[in-house]
Design a protein around this motif. Structure first.
Motif, PDB file in Angstrom:
ATOM      1  N   THR A  39       0.834  -1.207   0.000  1.00 36.38           N
ATOM      2  CA  THR A  39       0.000   0.000   0.000  1.00 36.38           C
ATOM      3  C   THR A  39       0.868   1.257   0.000  1.00 36.38           C
ATOM      4  O   THR A  39       0.612   2.207  -0.744  1.00 36.38           O
ATOM      5  CB  THR A  39      -0.933  -0.015   1.233  1.00 36.38           C
ATOM      6  N   HIS A  40       1.911   1.236   0.812  1.00 35.22           N
ATOM      7  CA  HIS A  40       2.817   2.386   0.841  1.00 35.22           C
ATOM      8  C   HIS A  40       3.559   2.573  -0.482  1.00 35.22           C
ATOM      9  O   HIS A  40       3.755   3.694  -0.935  1.00 35.22           O
ATOM     10  CB  HIS A  40       3.806   2.258   2.003  1.00 35.22           C
ATOM     11  N   ARG A  41       3.956   1.474  -1.073  1.00 38.84           N
ATOM     12  CA  ARG A  41       4.692   1.565  -2.345  1.00 38.84           C
ATOM     13  C   ARG A  41       3.800   2.115  -3.456  1.00 38.84           C
ATOM     14  O   ARG A  41       4.260   2.895  -4.302  1.00 38.84           O
ATOM     15  CB  ARG A  41       5.234   0.183  -2.752  1.00 38.84           C
ATOM     16  N   MET A  74      -7.828  -1.529  -0.937  1.00 40.43           N
ATOM     17  CA  MET A  74      -6.942  -0.428  -0.559  1.00 40.43           C
ATOM     18  C   MET A  74      -6.283   0.176  -1.788  1.00 40.43           C
ATOM     19  O   MET A  74      -6.192   1.394  -1.925  1.00 40.43           O
ATOM     20  CB  MET A  74      -5.893  -0.909   0.436  1.00 40.43           C
ATOM     21  N   ALA A  75      -5.831  -0.697  -2.701  1.00 42.67           N
ATOM     22  CA  ALA A  75      -5.187  -0.209  -3.922  1.00 42.67           C
ATOM     23  C   ALA A  75      -6.179   0.618  -4.740  1.00 42.67           C
ATOM     24  O   ALA A  75      -5.834   1.679  -5.273  1.00 42.67           O
ATOM     25  CB  ALA A  75      -4.667  -1.393  -4.739  1.00 42.67           C
ATOM     26  N   ARG A  76      -7.422   0.131  -4.809  1.00 48.11           N
ATOM     27  CA  ARG A  76      -8.444   0.840  -5.584  1.00 48.11           C
ATOM     28  C   ARG A  76      -8.656   2.240  -5.027  1.00 48.11           C
ATOM     29  O   ARG A  76      -8.801   3.205  -5.779  1.00 48.11           O
ATOM     30  CB  ARG A  76      -9.746   0.042  -5.570  1.00 48.11           C
ATOM     31  N   LEU A  78      -6.508   4.012  -3.723  1.00 50.63           N
ATOM     32  CA  LEU A  78      -5.341   4.823  -4.082  1.00 50.63           C
ATOM     33  C   LEU A  78      -5.243   5.010  -5.595  1.00 50.63           C
ATOM     34  O   LEU A  78      -4.283   5.579  -6.094  1.00 50.63           O
ATOM     35  CB  LEU A  78      -4.062   4.152  -3.565  1.00 50.63           C
ATOM     36  N   GLY A  79      -6.217   4.504  -6.321  1.00 46.48           N
ATOM     37  CA  GLY A  79      -6.226   4.694  -7.770  1.00 46.48           C
ATOM     38  C   GLY A  79      -5.476   3.639  -8.548  1.00 46.48           C
ATOM     39  O   GLY A  79      -5.186   3.823  -9.734  1.00 46.48           O
ATOM     40  N   ALA A  80      -5.133   2.540  -7.914  1.00 42.67           N
ATOM     41  CA  ALA A  80      -4.390   1.491  -8.617  1.00 42.67           C
ATOM     42  C   ALA A  80      -5.270   0.256  -8.811  1.00 42.67           C
ATOM     43  O   ALA A  80      -6.154  -0.020  -8.015  1.00 42.67           O
ATOM     44  CB  ALA A  80      -3.128   1.119  -7.848  1.00 42.67           C
ATOM     45  N   ARG A  81      -4.987  -0.453  -9.883  1.00 45.97           N
ATOM     46  CA  ARG A  81      -5.737  -1.660 -10.211  1.00 45.97           C
ATOM     47  C   ARG A  81      -4.871  -2.878  -9.890  1.00 45.97           C
ATOM     48  O   ARG A  81      -3.728  -2.958 -10.320  1.00 45.97           O
ATOM     49  CB  ARG A  81      -6.057  -1.608 -11.705  1.00 45.97           C
ATOM     50  N   VAL A  82      -5.447  -3.788  -9.147  1.00 40.85           N
ATOM     51  CA  VAL A  82      -4.709  -4.996  -8.760  1.00 40.85           C
ATOM     52  C   VAL A  82      -5.193  -6.181  -9.578  1.00 40.85           C
ATOM     53  O   VAL A  82      -6.401  -6.356  -9.757  1.00 40.85           O
ATOM     54  CB  VAL A  82      -4.912  -5.312  -7.258  1.00 40.85           C
ATOM     55  N   ILE A  83      -4.251  -6.958 -10.073  1.00 43.23           N
ATOM     56  CA  ILE A  83      -4.614  -8.226 -10.702  1.00 43.23           C
ATOM     57  C   ILE A  83      -3.870  -9.347  -9.984  1.00 43.23           C
ATOM     58  O   ILE A  83      -2.653  -9.287  -9.799  1.00 43.23           O
ATOM     59  CB  ILE A  83      -4.294  -8.228 -12.209  1.00 43.23           C
ATOM     60  N   VAL A  84      -4.628 -10.312  -9.536  1.00 45.03           N
ATOM     61  CA  VAL A  84      -4.056 -11.488  -8.883  1.00 45.03           C
ATOM     62  C   VAL A  84      -3.940 -12.577  -9.948  1.00 45.03           C
ATOM     63  O   VAL A  84      -4.935 -12.965 -10.556  1.00 45.03           O
ATOM     64  CB  VAL A  84      -4.951 -11.955  -7.714  1.00 45.03           C
ATOM     65  N   ALA A  85      -2.722 -13.020 -10.180  1.00 44.79           N
ATOM     66  CA  ALA A  85      -2.496 -13.937 -11.298  1.00 44.79           C
ATOM     67  C   ALA A  85      -1.937 -15.270 -10.834  1.00 44.79           C
ATOM     68  O   ALA A  85      -1.212 -15.343  -9.849  1.00 44.79           O
ATOM     69  CB  ALA A  85      -1.522 -13.304 -12.291  1.00 44.79           C
ATOM     70  N   GLY A  86      -2.317 -16.318 -11.570  1.00 41.23           N
ATOM     71  CA  GLY A  86      -1.662 -17.605 -11.399  1.00 41.23           C
ATOM     72  C   GLY A  86      -2.260 -18.525 -10.359  1.00 41.23           C
ATOM     73  O   GLY A  86      -1.579 -19.435  -9.872  1.00 41.23           O
ATOM     74  N   LEU A  87      -3.525 -18.312 -10.021  1.00 42.23           N
ATOM     75  CA  LEU A  87      -4.179 -19.268  -9.103  1.00 42.23           C
ATOM     76  C   LEU A  87      -4.039 -20.672  -9.659  1.00 42.23           C
ATOM     77  O   LEU A  87      -4.333 -20.916 -10.828  1.00 42.23           O
ATOM     78  CB  LEU A  87      -5.679 -18.956  -9.016  1.00 42.23           C
ATOM     79  N   ARG A  88      -3.620 -21.596  -8.843  1.00 37.29           N
ATOM     80  CA  ARG A  88      -3.576 -22.990  -9.274  1.00 37.29           C
ATOM     81  C   ARG A  88      -5.005 -23.521  -9.364  1.00 37.29           C
ATOM     82  O   ARG A  88      -5.861 -23.122  -8.570  1.00 37.29           O
ATOM     83  CB  ARG A  88      -2.791 -23.823  -8.272  1.00 37.29           C
TER      84      ARG A  88
END
Lengths: 134, 153
Positions: A39-41, A74-76, A78-88
């Motif tokens: 979140t800080h980054r 939280m990212a949203r 801050l204006g950022a879009r998160v994608i979670v990739a690679g779920l088995r």
């Protein structure tokens, strides 16, 4: 005991995208520290997108699921879009059976597709060639 | 004492004590123990011959129940037993704590109910991931959850 605030999870920056991945040895404390650090980054580096690769995770329980959902919210904010990739596949099946479908979390089959969805394109060396044979 | 168990599939009905080695026991006292337990249960699922999806189901259920015992029960133990019945292998996990007990099991099994940091899917979710599920809980005396999953079912 921990040398890094993220519990040893590196967060890389590629343009305006932050790229990171969760490891199988993730414990609860490290998971919370990671959320905090990411979140800080996002804020400090003005990231527009975040890719979280979870292909190394052999298991996602409700704690990790909650962390991914909170991270995304939280990212949203801050204006950022998160994608979670690679779920088995086994993890996806188990999550649905648990009743956790990661509502509000955008997912991608793998890191490459996730990066493409975030608008990040890999340029071939020199930038001139395109492999059109596939 | 409050109990919740399907009598036809209860632990007593499939007890195979005597044919199997003593249960492997893990303590749940620290957060690191939660990781150790996941490793131990994963290893047990491999040893029992579970496929990848069943491995993931059992390890995930174990993680939920171990965290419950750690967070709500103030710590406890997890025991792993190998069962066999009609050519099938089973894995039974017994998670016990000496905590305050669960005042309302029906509420605790309802999705979205939580008194902790999870999503409130831990107990109900673990029940869905396993074939057999029993809870024994008593106010002030603690909680024991016994779950079993069989191969090829």
């Amino acid at each position: 005991m921990r040398e890094q605030p993220t519990g040893g999870v590196p967060i890389l920056r590629l343009g305006d995208v932050l790229v990171t991945g969760l490891l199988n040895e993730l414990d609860d404390k490290s998971a919370l520290a990671f959320t905090d650090e990411l979140t800080h980054r996002i804020s400090a580096e003005g990231a527009r997108g975040v890719l979280i690769d979870i292909s190394r995770l052999e298991m996602v329980d409700s704690f990790v699921a909650r962390m991914l959902m909170e991270m995304t919210s939280m990212a949203r904010l801050l204006g950022a879009r998160v994608i979670v990739a690679g779920l088995r596949p086994a993890v996806a099946i188990t999550l649905v059976e648990l009743g956790l479908e990661l509502d509000g979390v955008e997912t991608a089959l793998n890191a490459e597709q996730g990066m493409a969805a975030l608008g990040w394109h890999q340029q071939p060396p020199g930038g001139a060639h395109h492999d059109t044979t596939r | 004492m409050t109990q919740l168990a399907d009598p036809t599939t209860s632990a007593a009905a499939t007890r195979t004590r005597g044919q199997n080695p003593a249960p492997e026991r893990q303590t749940l006292r620290t957060e690191e123990d939660l990781l150790t337990v996941r490793h131990a249960v994963r290893a047990a699922t491999l040893k029992a011959g579970f496929g990848i999806i069943d491995q993931t189901r059992v390890v995930t259920a174990a993680s939920e129940l171990a965290r419950n015992a750690y967070v709500h029960g103030g710590g406890g133990t997890l025991a792993i037993e190998y069962l066999s019945r009609a050519g099938r292998t089973g894995l039974r996990l017994t998670i016990s704590d000496d905590g305050p007990g669960i005042p309302d099991i029906d509420a605790a099994l309802t999705d979205g109910f939580t008194t902790g940091a999870g999503l409130g899917h831990g107990l109900g979710g673990a029940r869905r991931l396993m074939h057999d599920f029993e809870v024994h809980t008593e106010a002030g005396r603690g909680t024991t959850v016994i779950v079993t999953r069989w191969t090829g079912q």
